[in-house]
Design an enzyme around this catalytic site. Structure first.
Site, PDB file in Angstrom:
ATOM      1  N   CYS A   1       7.215  -1.450 -14.406  1.00 51.84           N
ATOM      2  CA  CYS A   1       8.400  -0.601 -13.609  1.00 51.84           C
ATOM      3  C   CYS A   1       9.087  -0.892 -12.379  1.00 51.84           C
ATOM      4  O   CYS A   1       8.362  -1.430 -11.618  1.00 51.84           O
ATOM      5  CB  CYS A   1       7.795   0.783 -13.454  1.00 51.84           C
ATOM      6  SG  CYS A   1       8.984   2.229 -12.824  1.00 51.84           S
ATOM      7  N   ASP A   2      10.253  -0.977 -12.246  1.00 51.05           N
ATOM      8  CA  ASP A   2      10.983  -1.251 -11.034  1.00 51.05           C
ATOM      9  C   ASP A   2      10.949   0.119 -10.319  1.00 51.05           C
ATOM     10  O   ASP A   2      11.911   0.991 -10.629  1.00 51.05           O
ATOM     11  CB  ASP A   2      12.393  -1.953 -11.031  1.00 51.05           C
ATOM     12  CG  ASP A   2      13.067  -2.056  -9.803  1.00 51.05           C
ATOM     13  OD1 ASP A   2      12.511  -1.542  -8.816  1.00 51.05           O
ATOM     14  OD2 ASP A   2      14.342  -2.828  -9.917  1.00 51.05           O
TER      15      ASP A   2
ATOM     16  N   ASN B   1       1.108   2.347  -3.574  1.00 52.85           N
ATOM     17  CA  ASN B   1       0.710   0.882  -3.002  1.00 52.85           C
ATOM     18  C   ASN B   1       2.013  -0.083  -3.030  1.00 52.85           C
ATOM     19  O   ASN B   1       2.039  -0.859  -2.183  1.00 52.85           O
ATOM     20  CB  ASN B   1      -0.450   0.270  -3.472  1.00 52.85           C
ATOM     21  CG  ASN B   1      -0.821  -1.053  -3.055  1.00 52.85           C
ATOM     22  OD1 ASN B   1      -1.151  -1.202  -2.170  1.00 52.85           O
ATOM     23  ND2 ASN B   1      -0.534  -2.118  -4.085  1.00 52.85           N
TER      24      ASN B   1
ATOM     25  N   TYR C   1      10.788  -3.654   7.283  1.00 53.15           N
ATOM     26  CA  TYR C   1       9.357  -3.171   6.806  1.00 53.15           C
ATOM     27  C   TYR C   1       8.575  -2.461   7.863  1.00 53.15           C
ATOM     28  O   TYR C   1       8.006  -1.422   7.312  1.00 53.15           O
ATOM     29  CB  TYR C   1       8.676  -4.709   6.755  1.00 53.15           C
ATOM     30  CG  TYR C   1       7.221  -4.578   6.124  1.00 53.15           C
ATOM     31  CD1 TYR C   1       6.813  -4.029   4.646  1.00 53.15           C
ATOM     32  CD2 TYR C   1       6.325  -4.582   6.892  1.00 53.15           C
ATOM     33  CE1 TYR C   1       5.796  -3.928   4.411  1.00 53.15           C
ATOM     34  CE2 TYR C   1       4.900  -4.339   6.453  1.00 53.15           C
ATOM     35  CZ  TYR C   1       4.621  -4.024   5.353  1.00 53.15           C
ATOM     36  OH  TYR C   1       3.339  -3.909   4.930  1.00 53.15           O
TER      37      TYR C   1
ATOM     38  N   PRO D   1      -3.508  -1.064   5.933  1.00 49.97           N
ATOM     39  CA  PRO D   1      -4.472  -2.381   6.069  1.00 49.97           C
ATOM     40  C   PRO D   1      -4.018  -3.147   7.342  1.00 49.97           C
ATOM     41  O   PRO D   1      -2.806  -3.011   7.857  1.00 49.97           O
ATOM     42  CB  PRO D   1      -3.954  -3.221   4.919  1.00 49.97           C
ATOM     43  CG  PRO D   1      -3.458  -2.281   4.015  1.00 49.97           C
ATOM     44  CD  PRO D   1      -2.880  -1.129   5.165  1.00 49.97           C
TER      45      PRO D   1
ATOM     46  N   LEU E   1      -4.073  -7.568   8.338  1.00 54.21           N
ATOM     47  CA  LEU E   1      -3.524  -8.641   7.697  1.00 54.21           C
ATOM     48  C   LEU E   1      -4.500  -9.178   6.407  1.00 54.21           C
ATOM     49  O   LEU E   1      -5.587  -9.236   6.870  1.00 54.21           O
ATOM     50  CB  LEU E   1      -3.204  -9.768   8.524  1.00 54.21           C
ATOM     51  CG  LEU E   1      -2.259 -10.744   8.228  1.00 54.21           C
ATOM     52  CD1 LEU E   1      -0.922 -10.178   7.752  1.00 54.21           C
ATOM     53  CD2 LEU E   1      -1.972 -11.772   9.210  1.00 54.21           C
ATOM     54  N   VAL E   2      -3.882  -8.982   5.256  1.00 57.93           N
ATOM     55  CA  VAL E   2      -4.804  -9.315   4.270  1.00 57.93           C
ATOM     56  C   VAL E   2      -4.124 -10.574   3.590  1.00 57.93           C
ATOM     57  O   VAL E   2      -2.954 -10.589   3.196  1.00 57.93           O
ATOM     58  CB  VAL E   2      -4.878  -8.335   3.203  1.00 57.93           C
ATOM     59  CG1 VAL E   2      -5.933  -8.564   2.066  1.00 57.93           C
ATOM     60  CG2 VAL E   2      -5.321  -7.130   3.938  1.00 57.93           C
TER      61      VAL E   2
END
Length: 252
Positions: A58-59, A86, A150, A180, A182-183
């Site tokens: 899905c978009d 997410n 962002y 979060p 930085l992952v």
């Protein structure tokens, strides 16, 4: 923290943090619907646990495609109990170079899709008197980062999380966000940038200011999610949970 019989929908689920969410939810017994613009089928086949597993392409910036996913979930499971928003896009942007088209794409994926899925699945949660919505925010909102589109989108995710919590709390539905640090996911390492430090250099700098001196891994976020969707967290809503090894203690 057993989730037997619960249906969980996770967007941005083909890899990285989203896939870690799927793994934990599946291991805890939930039926897991993995949604991604990339085909999540390979990862879905590797999930363990007793619940059903389903991968959907899905978009999520396209409302019609979101409607299709919603229809599939409701037809197959009757309702969504756990919604994990997410999916996100994070191109580097600044004031001099961002276009209105790119700006709108970032907001459509990172913010508007949360609204669309919440509108679709919240009625079933209300009717059941139980539901969990967990959004992926970002610790970037507390930094001096200049990633314009962002950063703006994630600040809006945090505000939307609180607004939804205000509206749904009396129905037994909690809404929280995991922010979060930085992952080192495939998505972050693959970000294109024409100037400035590399992704690896950014990770090293971030680790240096953490209290916990190791790289963050997706499972760190999966553990936090498992708590927020459990009955142990039924008095927690409207919160932004920073899972970043201690970076936000300094605002770095």
């Amino acid at each position: 923290m057993a989730l037997d019989g619960k249906t969980a929908v996770v967007t941005g689920a083909a890899r990285g943090i989203g896939y870690a969410y799927c793994r934990r939810l599946a291991a805890d017994g939930a039926h897991v619907v993995a949604v991604d613009i990339e085909d999540p089928a390979d990862g879905v086949r590797q999930l363990t646990g007793t619940g059903d597993k389903l991968g959907l392409v899905c978009d999520i910036s396209e409302p019609a495609q979101v409607d299709t996913v919603v229809g599939t979930v409701l037809d197959r499971y009757g309702r969504c109990d756990i919604l994990v928003n997410n999916a996100g896009v994070f191109p580097f942007t600044d004031l001099d170079h961002v276009t209105i088209e790119l700006w709108r794409t970032v907001q459509a994926v990172n913010v508007e899709a949360i609204l669309l899925f919440a509108q679709a699945f919240a009625p079933g949660m209300r009717a059941a008197g139980w539901g969990r919505i967990v959004n992926t925010g970002s610790g970037i909102t507390l930094t001096q980062n200049r990633d314009l589109a962002y950063l703006t989108s994630k600040g809006t995710v945090h505000a939307l999380t609180r607004a939804l919590a205000n509206e749904l709390g009396e129905s037994g539905v909690t809404v929280n966000a995991i922010a979060p640090g930085l992952v080192a996911t495939e998505g972050f390492l693959g970000r294109a940038r024409t100037n400035g430090p590399s992704a690896e250099e950014v990770i090293a700098r971030t680790t240096a200011v953490q209290t916990i001196k190791r790289h963050s891994v997706p499972a760190d976020l999966g553990n936090a999610l498992a708590f927020l969707v459990s009955d142990d967290a039924d008095f927690i809503t409207g919160q932004i949970l920073h899972v970043d090894g201690g970076v936000t203690r300094t605002g770095a």
